[in-house]
Design a protein around this motif. Sequence first.
Motif, mmCIF file in Angstrom:
data_model
loop_
_atom_site.group_PDB
_atom_site.id
_atom_site.type_symbol
_atom_site.label_atom_id
_atom_site.label_comp_id
_atom_site.label_asym_id
_atom_site.label_seq_id
_atom_site.Cartn_x
_atom_site.Cartn_y
_atom_site.Cartn_z
ATOM 1 N N ILE A 143 0.853 -1.187 0.000
ATOM 2 C CA ILE A 143 0.000 0.000 0.000
ATOM 3 C C ILE A 143 0.896 1.246 0.000
ATOM 4 O O ILE A 143 2.097 1.153 0.223
ATOM 5 N N HIS A 144 0.285 2.390 -0.236
ATOM 6 C CA HIS A 144 1.033 3.648 -0.172
ATOM 7 C C HIS A 144 0.646 4.373 1.107
ATOM 8 O O HIS A 144 -0.524 4.720 1.313
ATOM 9 N N HIS A 145 1.630 4.602 1.964
ATOM 10 C CA HIS A 145 1.397 5.286 3.233
ATOM 11 C C HIS A 145 1.754 6.764 3.072
ATOM 12 O O HIS A 145 2.777 7.085 2.456
ATOM 13 N N HIS A 156 5.282 7.150 4.912
ATOM 14 C CA HIS A 156 6.372 6.202 4.655
ATOM 15 C C HIS A 156 6.441 5.729 3.208
ATOM 16 O O HIS A 156 7.368 4.994 2.856
ATOM 17 N N GLY A 157 5.487 6.122 2.385
ATOM 18 C CA GLY A 157 5.501 5.708 0.982
ATOM 19 C C GLY A 157 5.028 4.275 0.818
ATOM 20 O O GLY A 157 4.283 3.734 1.647
ATOM 21 N N ASP A 158 5.470 3.633 -0.250
ATOM 22 C CA ASP A 158 5.065 2.250 -0.504
ATOM 23 C C ASP A 158 5.637 1.332 0.562
ATOM 24 O O ASP A 158 6.842 1.364 0.859
ATOM 25 N N LEU A 209 11.183 -1.474 -0.066
ATOM 26 C CA LEU A 209 9.875 -1.745 0.539
ATOM 27 C C LEU A 209 10.024 -2.153 2.000
ATOM 28 O O LEU A 209 9.236 -1.739 2.861
ATOM 29 N N THR A 254 8.703 -0.162 5.315
ATOM 30 C CA THR A 254 7.847 -0.892 6.264
ATOM 31 C C THR A 254 8.462 -0.878 7.654
ATOM 32 O O THR A 254 7.758 -0.681 8.657
#
Length: 443
Positions: free
Chosen positions: A292-294, A297-299, A337, A341
């Motif tokens: 998902i894209h946050h 934090h991005g992907d 990624l 995360t």
Amino acid sequence: MGNEGPASKEIVAAWDGREFLKGPLLECAELIETITGDPELASIFHEGMRNTLETTLSREADGTTFVITGDIPAMWLRDSSAQMLPFLRFLDSSDGPALYELLAGLSKRQFQYVAQDSYANAFNQEANGASYDPEDCCDDPWVWERKYEVDSLAFPLWLAHTVWRRTTRTDVFDEAVHGVLRTIVNQLRLEQDHEKNSPYSFVRNTDLPSETLQRGGKGPALGITGMTWAGFRPSDDACVYSFNVPGNLFAAQALRQLAEIAAEIYDDGQLASDAASLAAEIAAGVAEFGVIHHPLHGDMYAYEVDGLGNTLLMDDANMPSLLSLPLTGGIDQDDPLYLATRAFILSGENPYCYRGSHAAGIGSPHTPSGYIWPIGMAVQGLTTPEKTEKLRLLQLLRDTTGGTGAMHEGFDVDNPARFTRPWFSWANSMFAELLLDYCDLGN
């Protein structure tokens, strides 16, 4: 084996590890003290390893090994594998052959249990009918609990593959295990469409939603993603959304390992191909539905998804976790990624990242709010390249045992004397593995 289960009516004398404790393990503890300059770290290490050897292991009459998790008299497929993690480093020691027999015996028993019931997560030492809850809808006297978790199939594959690669010995892999490997592939594939294909359900008479599955035991509604379904997480709590992302990445990695075993040991090209293709399908499902894209934090990876557009953003201290992906999921620790995360997991954006006056780390909805897990702290250390961070976490673990000198399930970030599970062998093993990693000891 059928309904007869593992043979264990007569328990033979266990390998008590006295020579190992006096020899390689003591030598290792002395090296740890020399390297760290900290006798308390060395003492916690030696005591935790000794405790696992002397109180959790039982060698059975059929040559297999039964391993209890600690203060519960049952064997989890997940916990029993992870409890052995630091011992794998000693397979080249003077006690290596005896240690191999212990670990090979554990693998044999794990595969026997999977043959007994491939949906169960924890088993009895004997067919005595003991269970977590006598009202559970399960009449197999071997099964302690029948919560289906993907990691229950992945961890035995990881352990058997790791021991094989480190020793080149293949005697675990008989024709019975060959059949179990096929069972694992078939089940993980069947559960890609749980709604249509699965015979599994789980109902427990409880008011706790984490202890049972909704919709008559089938679990929450879901779509088809290419990932494989599970009812429960590694914490034994019910999934909110039934595609657990770290569990699926661990399953994909375990299937790649299964493919190697099938090709190199059994010369079974069909099984190897089936396992590899299923691993690819699961990984593709994670890439499509589990990322998902946050906004900060991005992907990044979600923790759970349902294939219908719903996502759960969190991490849980139990392995496999998102934090543990370099250890369990075949993900590089510098993967963008993963790094995004990880930044989320260790921030206040993760609802189970707690900070207090004594410590900070990852907890779990399985334990009280504000409790963090030594397992999660060890995973945090094992997945960072920074030596100073590893040492900081080791010292924090040393200082938060609540005066017991042992690791626990979880403890209060503001008062380490408040903790859950005084005897939890998996946590002791994770501390030992982090210390061995920091000191660069063992293979």
